[in-house]
Design an enzyme around this catalytic site. Structure first.
Site, PDB file in Angstrom:
ATOM      1  N   ASN A  54       0.856  -1.194   0.000  1.00 38.63           N
ATOM      2  CA  ASN A  54       0.000   0.000   0.000  1.00 38.63           C
ATOM      3  C   ASN A  54       0.893   1.246   0.000  1.00 38.63           C
ATOM      4  O   ASN A  54       1.689   1.443   0.924  1.00 38.63           O
ATOM      5  CB  ASN A  54      -0.907  -0.037   1.244  1.00 38.63           C
ATOM      6  N   ASP A  96      -0.154   4.488  -0.214  1.00 33.90           N
ATOM      7  CA  ASP A  96      -0.875   5.727   0.121  1.00 33.90           C
ATOM      8  C   ASP A  96       0.020   6.766   0.784  1.00 33.90           C
ATOM      9  O   ASP A  96      -0.087   7.967   0.512  1.00 33.90           O
ATOM     10  CB  ASP A  96      -2.020   5.440   1.103  1.00 33.90           C
ATOM     11  N   HIS A  97       0.894   6.312   1.685  1.00 34.91           N
ATOM     12  CA  HIS A  97       1.623   7.298   2.487  1.00 34.91           C
ATOM     13  C   HIS A  97       2.782   7.946   1.748  1.00 34.91           C
ATOM     14  O   HIS A  97       3.336   8.940   2.211  1.00 34.91           O
ATOM     15  CB  HIS A  97       2.004   6.705   3.836  1.00 34.91           C
ATOM     16  N   ARG A 115       2.868  19.033   0.821  1.00 33.95           N
ATOM     17  CA  ARG A 115       3.322  20.254   0.156  1.00 33.95           C
ATOM     18  C   ARG A 115       2.570  20.522  -1.146  1.00 33.95           C
ATOM     19  O   ARG A 115       2.943  21.415  -1.889  1.00 33.95           O
ATOM     20  CB  ARG A 115       4.825  20.137  -0.163  1.00 33.95           C
ATOM     21  N   HIS A 127      -5.689   3.584  -1.838  1.00 30.39           N
ATOM     22  CA  HIS A 127      -7.034   3.935  -1.362  1.00 30.39           C
ATOM     23  C   HIS A 127      -7.341   5.329  -1.876  1.00 30.39           C
ATOM     24  O   HIS A 127      -6.717   6.307  -1.454  1.00 30.39           O
ATOM     25  CB  HIS A 127      -7.039   3.899   0.174  1.00 30.39           C
ATOM     26  N   ARG A 185      -9.513   8.086  -1.462  1.00 29.34           N
ATOM     27  CA  ARG A 185     -10.515   8.502  -0.470  1.00 29.34           C
ATOM     28  C   ARG A 185     -11.376   9.616  -1.018  1.00 29.34           C
ATOM     29  O   ARG A 185     -10.947  10.395  -1.872  1.00 29.34           O
ATOM     30  CB  ARG A 185      -9.826   8.973   0.816  1.00 29.34           C
ATOM     31  N   ARG A 201      -7.216  12.818   0.336  1.00 33.12           N
ATOM     32  CA  ARG A 201      -6.167  13.335   1.226  1.00 33.12           C
ATOM     33  C   ARG A 201      -4.779  12.826   0.825  1.00 33.12           C
ATOM     34  O   ARG A 201      -3.781  13.418   1.178  1.00 33.12           O
ATOM     35  CB  ARG A 201      -6.466  12.996   2.678  1.00 33.12           C
ATOM     36  N   HIS A 202      -4.714  11.678   0.159  1.00 33.54           N
ATOM     37  CA  HIS A 202      -3.382  11.223  -0.292  1.00 33.54           C
ATOM     38  C   HIS A 202      -3.407  10.854  -1.777  1.00 33.54           C
ATOM     39  O   HIS A 202      -2.940  11.619  -2.603  1.00 33.54           O
ATOM     40  CB  HIS A 202      -2.778  10.136   0.608  1.00 33.54           C
ATOM     41  N   GLU A 230      -8.609   0.224  -2.908  1.00 35.02           N
ATOM     42  CA  GLU A 230      -9.474   0.284  -1.725  1.00 35.02           C
ATOM     43  C   GLU A 230     -10.430   1.441  -1.932  1.00 35.02           C
ATOM     44  O   GLU A 230     -10.009   2.543  -2.305  1.00 35.02           O
ATOM     45  CB  GLU A 230      -8.646   0.556  -0.470  1.00 35.02           C
ATOM     46  N   THR A 242      -7.083   6.720   9.823  1.00 34.33           N
ATOM     47  CA  THR A 242      -6.953   5.626   8.860  1.00 34.33           C
ATOM     48  C   THR A 242      -8.231   4.797   8.976  1.00 34.33           C
ATOM     49  O   THR A 242      -9.121   5.128   9.756  1.00 34.33           O
ATOM     50  CB  THR A 242      -5.690   4.784   9.135  1.00 34.33           C
ATOM     51  N   THR A 243      -8.321   3.724   8.185  1.00 34.08           N
ATOM     52  CA  THR A 243      -9.533   2.911   8.217  1.00 34.08           C
ATOM     53  C   THR A 243      -9.603   2.196   9.566  1.00 34.08           C
ATOM     54  O   THR A 243      -8.840   1.280   9.826  1.00 34.08           O
ATOM     55  CB  THR A 243      -9.496   1.896   7.061  1.00 34.08           C
ATOM     56  N   GLU A 285     -11.019  -9.354   3.181  1.00 36.02           N
ATOM     57  CA  GLU A 285      -9.753  -8.987   3.820  1.00 36.02           C
ATOM     58  C   GLU A 285     -10.062  -8.786   5.289  1.00 36.02           C
ATOM     59  O   GLU A 285     -10.844  -7.898   5.655  1.00 36.02           O
ATOM     60  CB  GLU A 285      -9.170  -7.710   3.203  1.00 36.02           C
ATOM     61  N   HIS A 340      -3.764  -4.439   7.676  1.00 38.67           N
ATOM     62  CA  HIS A 340      -3.891  -3.262   8.545  1.00 38.67           C
ATOM     63  C   HIS A 340      -3.047  -3.406   9.801  1.00 38.67           C
ATOM     64  O   HIS A 340      -3.237  -4.338  10.579  1.00 38.67           O
ATOM     65  CB  HIS A 340      -5.344  -2.962   8.944  1.00 38.67           C
ATOM     66  N   GLY A 362       1.124  -1.279   4.348  1.00 36.77           N
ATOM     67  CA  GLY A 362       1.502   0.039   3.867  1.00 36.77           C
ATOM     68  C   GLY A 362       2.396   0.813   4.817  1.00 36.77           C
ATOM     69  O   GLY A 362       3.593   0.985   4.579  1.00 36.77           O
ATOM     70  N   HIS A 363       1.813   1.257   5.932  1.00 40.02           N
ATOM     71  CA  HIS A 363       2.505   2.215   6.796  1.00 40.02           C
ATOM     72  C   HIS A 363       3.903   1.754   7.194  1.00 40.02           C
ATOM     73  O   HIS A 363       4.865   2.523   7.118  1.00 40.02           O
ATOM     74  CB  HIS A 363       1.654   2.479   8.045  1.00 40.02           C
TER      75      HIS A 363
HETATM   76  N1  PXP Z   1      -5.829  -3.018   4.060  1.00 39.42           N
HETATM   77  C1  PXP Z   1      -6.787  -2.076   4.088  1.00 39.42           C
HETATM   78  C2  PXP Z   1      -8.159  -2.464   3.658  1.00 39.42           C
HETATM   79  C3  PXP Z   1      -6.513  -0.754   4.476  1.00 39.42           C
HETATM   80  O1  PXP Z   1      -7.496   0.170   4.498  1.00 39.42           O
HETATM   81  C4  PXP Z   1      -5.185  -0.412   4.814  1.00 39.42           C
HETATM   82  C5  PXP Z   1      -4.847   0.999   5.155  1.00 39.42           C
HETATM   83  O2  PXP Z   1      -5.084   1.821   4.063  1.00 39.42           O
HETATM   84  C6  PXP Z   1      -4.207  -1.422   4.757  1.00 39.42           C
HETATM   85  C7  PXP Z   1      -4.549  -2.719   4.410  1.00 39.42           C
HETATM   86  C8  PXP Z   1      -2.785  -1.142   5.091  1.00 39.42           C
HETATM   87  O3  PXP Z   1      -2.670  -0.836   6.449  1.00 39.42           O
HETATM   88  P1  PXP Z   1      -1.294  -0.333   7.029  1.00 39.42           P
HETATM   89  O4  PXP Z   1      -0.987   0.972   6.358  1.00 39.42           O
HETATM   90  O5  PXP Z   1      -1.552  -0.190   8.491  1.00 39.42           O
HETATM   91  O6  PXP Z   1      -0.267  -1.372   6.705  1.00 39.42           O
END
Ligand code: PXP
Length: 238
Positions: free
Chosen positions: A7, A9-10, A18, A43, A45, A49-50, A70, A100-101, A151, A191, A213-214
């Protein structure tokens, strides 16, 4: 062995801090593929936001592994998912104020809305997965709606305050995973998974995909930081 969906997103979160063009999640996706990612997860959204609409469009053209979108189970996202065509759509709950979700999609309570979305995505040929808490009633509802998979939200496992609670949450994931497989559903999890807590989850029988992701983005910042500073220092010294 489960496949790894990365993931990104970040990466976009840092760019949006910025409103500039870097770091580009499209580059991150290519590097993730080079690193062995089996899928790229983003994702889009409602508040953008990202990840931006442009990211989804460009990634659709450049990603060579599975692209997993997502998305909220709403009309706007369903239209975008059908137009742009990620291989997999994972329906998630979405609240503007959350960081976050925070929990799984309540398929039981939102059955009609989720059903409308699932039916349209299935008709358009998307693979559909529902992001839910490890709860039997949610799994049954997901199977009844005809989703390909679920999931399971691993957040409670990841956030468990001590080992005994963590083991309880792991057991809940194992039991829910078995129930999902018994319903003929594909079993994904994600997650809050990190380098420290991923192994017991990766070992759960039948789990075919982990979305992380994170923790990966956090480590990427750290393992790349020293080199980035050296490169800037060298430029200045030149
Ligand atoms: N799976 C889903 C459905 C999510 O919403 C997220 C966060 O966007 C992740 C996995 C990844 O989570 P994390 O960033 O905590 O690894």
């Amino acid at each position: 062995m489960p496949k790894l969906g990365v993931n990104i997103d970040h990466v976009a979160t840092v760019r949006q801090a910025r409103r500039t063009i870097e770091p580009d999640p499209v580059w991150a996706a290519a590097l993730a593929e080079l690193g062995g990612a089996d899928g790229i997860t983003i994702h889009l959204r409602e508040d953008r936001r990202h990840i931006q609409d442009r990211d989804l469009r460009v990634l659709r053209e450049t990603v060579q592994v599975k692209l997993n979108l997502e998305m909220a189970a709403d009309e706007e996202m369903t239209r975008i998912a059908i137009e742009v065509g990620p291989e997999q759509c994972t329906l998630v709950p979405e609240k503007r104020e959350e960081v976050t979700t925070e929990g799984g999609l309540d398929v039981v309570a939102n059955r009609d809305r989720v059903q409308r979305c699932v039916e349209q995505l299935l008709a358009a040929g998307r693979e559909v997965s529902l992001f839910i808490d490890p709860d039997e009633s949610q799994i049954t509802a997901a199977a009844e709606l005809g989703a390909h998979g679920v999931e399971l939200h691993t957040g409670r496992y990841a956030d468990a305050a001590d080992e005994s609670l963590r083991n309880e949450e792991l057991a809940a994931l194992v039991a829910a995973g078995r129930a999902a497989l018994d319903h003929g559903l594909l079993l994904h999890m994600g997650h809050g998974l990190t380098y420290r807590n991923v192994v017991p989850v990766a070992r759960i029988e039948g789990v075919s995909e982990l979305n992380i992701g994170h923790s990966i983005v956090a480590r990427a910042v750290m393992v790349g930081f020293e080199r980035a500073v050296r490169e800037m220092k060298a430029l200045i010294e030149d």
